[in-house]
Design a protein around this motif. Structure first.
Motif, PDB file in Angstrom:
ATOM      1  N   MET A   1      18.549 -34.479 -27.211  1.00 23.70           N
ATOM      2  CA  MET A   1      18.008 -33.227 -26.696  1.00 23.70           C
ATOM      3  C   MET A   1      17.548 -33.415 -25.255  1.00 23.70           C
ATOM      4  O   MET A   1      17.090 -34.487 -24.870  1.00 23.70           O
ATOM      5  CB  MET A   1      16.822 -32.761 -27.541  1.00 23.70           C
ATOM      6  N   LYS A   2      17.692 -32.360 -24.489  1.00 21.39           N
ATOM      7  CA  LYS A   2      17.145 -32.310 -23.139  1.00 21.39           C
ATOM      8  C   LYS A   2      16.138 -31.173 -23.116  1.00 21.39           C
ATOM      9  O   LYS A   2      16.372 -30.121 -23.711  1.00 21.39           O
ATOM     10  CB  LYS A   2      18.242 -32.028 -22.113  1.00 21.39           C
ATOM     11  N   ILE A   3      15.026 -31.401 -22.452  1.00 22.13           N
ATOM     12  CA  ILE A   3      13.995 -30.371 -22.345  1.00 22.13           C
ATOM     13  C   ILE A   3      13.721 -30.111 -20.873  1.00 22.13           C
ATOM     14  O   ILE A   3      13.378 -31.030 -20.116  1.00 22.13           O
ATOM     15  CB  ILE A   3      12.694 -30.771 -23.064  1.00 22.13           C
TER      16      ILE A   3
ATOM     17  N   PHE B   1      14.755 -25.875 -24.538  1.00 23.65           N
ATOM     18  CA  PHE B   1      15.482 -26.902 -25.279  1.00 23.65           C
ATOM     19  C   PHE B   1      16.980 -26.750 -25.055  1.00 23.65           C
ATOM     20  O   PHE B   1      17.539 -25.675 -25.247  1.00 23.65           O
ATOM     21  CB  PHE B   1      15.179 -26.810 -26.769  1.00 23.65           C
ATOM     22  N   ARG B   2      17.621 -27.836 -24.678  1.00 21.36           N
ATOM     23  CA  ARG B   2      19.067 -27.868 -24.458  1.00 21.36           C
ATOM     24  C   ARG B   2      19.666 -29.017 -25.276  1.00 21.36           C
ATOM     25  O   ARG B   2      18.974 -29.969 -25.599  1.00 21.36           O
ATOM     26  CB  ARG B   2      19.386 -28.112 -22.983  1.00 21.36           C
ATOM     27  N   ASN B   3      20.961 -28.913 -25.536  1.00 18.71           N
ATOM     28  CA  ASN B   3      21.692 -29.977 -26.224  1.00 18.71           C
ATOM     29  C   ASN B   3      21.090 -30.240 -27.607  1.00 18.71           C
ATOM     30  O   ASN B   3      20.752 -31.363 -27.953  1.00 18.71           O
ATOM     31  CB  ASN B   3      21.690 -31.254 -25.376  1.00 18.71           C
ATOM     32  N   THR B   4      20.963 -29.174 -28.390  1.00 22.85           N
ATOM     33  CA  THR B   4      20.349 -29.292 -29.721  1.00 22.85           C
ATOM     34  C   THR B   4      21.362 -29.067 -30.844  1.00 22.85           C
ATOM     35  O   THR B   4      20.980 -28.852 -31.972  1.00 22.85           O
ATOM     36  CB  THR B   4      19.212 -28.265 -29.890  1.00 22.85           C
ATOM     37  N   GLY B   5      22.643 -29.110 -30.527  1.00 24.37           N
ATOM     38  CA  GLY B   5      23.682 -28.775 -31.495  1.00 24.37           C
ATOM     39  C   GLY B   5      23.755 -29.716 -32.687  1.00 24.37           C
ATOM     40  O   GLY B   5      23.217 -30.830 -32.666  1.00 24.37           O
ATOM     41  N   PRO B   6      24.450 -29.263 -33.727  1.00 27.05           N
ATOM     42  CA  PRO B   6      24.563 -30.055 -34.954  1.00 27.05           C
ATOM     43  C   PRO B   6      25.238 -31.404 -34.740  1.00 27.05           C
ATOM     44  O   PRO B   6      24.993 -32.338 -35.500  1.00 27.05           O
ATOM     45  CB  PRO B   6      25.385 -29.157 -35.888  1.00 27.05           C
TER      46      PRO B   6
END
Length: 141
Positions: free
Chosen positions: A111-113, A14-19
């Motif tokens: 999100m990017k997976i 999982f990438r780009n999962t920030g608040p």
């Protein structure tokens, strides 16, 4: 869908999962995302497709150079693209792993997976398991 007789291990990173991806949502909407995320994962576990999942801290350390002489602490400017967590799957192949990733509720929020097949053997010949022990035995210690 691929139909291999033996399930194949894949990892979803999982990438780009920030608040910042969720800051525009109300607390109730954020809770709905969390509930959908948990339902997604628990459904995969119930189907025997998800083996484990784990979030990762954003603080990181990179060790590099001869003898590991260079140690750099993060997070780094590109931390938005850093791996924030993972799920290990046992599925029929890349198409099924991709379809599972596409159903993740975080996709609607940026999100990017990354979908990667795991391999039992390192291309260099490095051991990937403790000798004489299966991956499952090591994991249950």
């Amino acid at each position: 869908m691929e139909t291999n007789a033996t399930p194949v291990p894949f990892m979803l990173f999982f990438r780009n999962t920030g608040p910042e991806n969720y800051q525009h949502l109300s607390p109730e909407e954020r809770q709905q995302v969390v509930t959908r995320w948990n339902d997604w994962f628990e459904g995969l576990v119930a189907q025997g497709k998800a083996i484990e999942g784990q979030p990762l801290e954003m603080e990181t350390r990179i060790v590099s150079g001869p003898g590991g002489a260079r140690v750099t602490d993060g997070p780094f400017p590109e931390a938005k693209e850093a791996i924030a967590g993972y799920v290990t799957l046992m599925v029929s192949g890349v198409e099924e792993a991709t379809a599972i990733a596409q159903r993740h509720p975080g996709m609607a929020y940026g999100m990017k997976i990354e979908v990667r097949q795991m391999t039992p053997d390192c291309h260099l010949g490095v051991n990937t398991r403790a000798r004489g022990r299966s991956k499952q035995e090591v994991a249950t210690d």
